[in-house]
Design a protein around this motif. Sequence first.
Motif, short mmCIF file in Angstrom:
data_model
loop_
_atom_site.label_atom_id
_atom_site.label_comp_id
_atom_site.label_asym_id
_atom_site.label_seq_id
_atom_site.Cartn_x
_atom_site.Cartn_y
_atom_site.Cartn_z
N ASN A 60 6.10 -0.19 -0.08
CA ASN A 60 4.76 -0.68 -0.39
C ASN A 60 4.46 -0.31 -1.84
O ASN A 60 4.34 0.86 -2.17
N PHE A 61 4.37 -1.33 -2.70
CA PHE A 61 4.17 -1.10 -4.13
C PHE A 61 2.73 -1.36 -4.56
O PHE A 61 2.47 -1.62 -5.73
N SER A 62 1.80 -1.25 -3.65
CA SER A 62 0.39 -1.49 -3.99
C SER A 62 -0.13 -0.37 -4.89
O SER A 62 0.45 0.73 -4.97
N GLN A 63 -1.25 -0.64 -5.57
CA GLN A 63 -1.82 0.30 -6.53
C GLN A 63 -2.15 1.65 -5.90
O GLN A 63 -2.03 2.70 -6.56
N ARG A 64 -2.54 1.65 -4.64
CA ARG A 64 -2.94 2.92 -4.03
C ARG A 64 -1.77 3.88 -3.82
O ARG A 64 -1.99 5.06 -3.52
N HIS A 65 -0.54 3.39 -3.99
CA HIS A 65 0.63 4.26 -3.84
C HIS A 65 1.14 4.79 -5.18
O HIS A 65 2.10 5.56 -5.22
N PHE A 165 6.30 5.13 -2.61
CA PHE A 165 6.49 3.72 -2.31
C PHE A 165 7.20 3.44 -0.99
O PHE A 165 7.21 2.30 -0.52
N VAL A 166 7.85 4.44 -0.42
CA VAL A 166 8.60 4.24 0.83
C VAL A 166 7.71 4.61 2.01
O VAL A 166 7.20 5.73 2.08
N GLN A 167 7.55 3.68 2.92
CA GLN A 167 6.68 3.92 4.07
C GLN A 167 7.25 5.03 4.95
O GLN A 167 8.44 5.05 5.26
N LEU A 186 14.52 2.07 -6.89
CA LEU A 186 13.77 3.31 -6.70
C LEU A 186 14.68 4.50 -6.97
O LEU A 186 15.76 4.62 -6.38
N VAL A 187 14.23 5.37 -7.88
CA VAL A 187 14.96 6.60 -8.19
C VAL A 187 14.14 7.76 -7.65
O VAL A 187 12.99 7.95 -8.07
#
Length: 211
Positions: A60-65, A165-167, A186-187
């Motif tokens: 999930n790459f939304s702003q809240r994350h 970013f990872v659920q 993703l690193v």
Amino acid sequence: MKFSGETSKKNVSMLRGLLAMTAFSFLSILLLPSPSPAKETTGVLMVSQKHITPFDGKTNFSQRHIINYKNIFIDITRKKPYRDPNGRIVTIPHNDIFKNANEVTFRFWHPRNEPRLLDGIVVKSYDKKGNLIHHGVFDRGVFVSMMIKDLFHGKWVELQDVGTFVQGDKSLYVKVRIRHSKQVALVPFAIFLQDFADRINTEPVISWAVK
């Protein structure tokens, strides 16, 4: 005879032009880079210290994350490394550069007042008595160059955000876009930070500040 001579010259000129065009076309084909698999595929990749593999989990790459750096700092000591929720750790490097360091601090620097961007990191090392040994400020150009060389094996990347970013995983990840492709990688932040710490003062572009 004069007409024939001019015709011959024209034919020779046309032949030379045709040969030049053919040679240029052939050379262009040879110099044209072959299609990269990255350009033909999409998806998310997960990066480790040795491998880059497709990631089949949910993201999930939304702003809240995306994290805000204003209140983020990391302090590590010889006995207390940084550890993320997945058990990845960041330790004080075991090399001559940090041989007298008992504590190392990382502070995130955002001179453009955009705290969601990884603009810079201020690093300080201290001895057992709490005396400052070294310090330095390192910017995003260093991070990108480091990741290209160490983690992406020459593949050009563009640094984007850091976040969770990872659920189902509270670990921090650095999100990058692989240039000239539709792929995102993703690193794990712990891997990024450890690689960065290990490289400090090993080459001119990532050197300590002069006291």
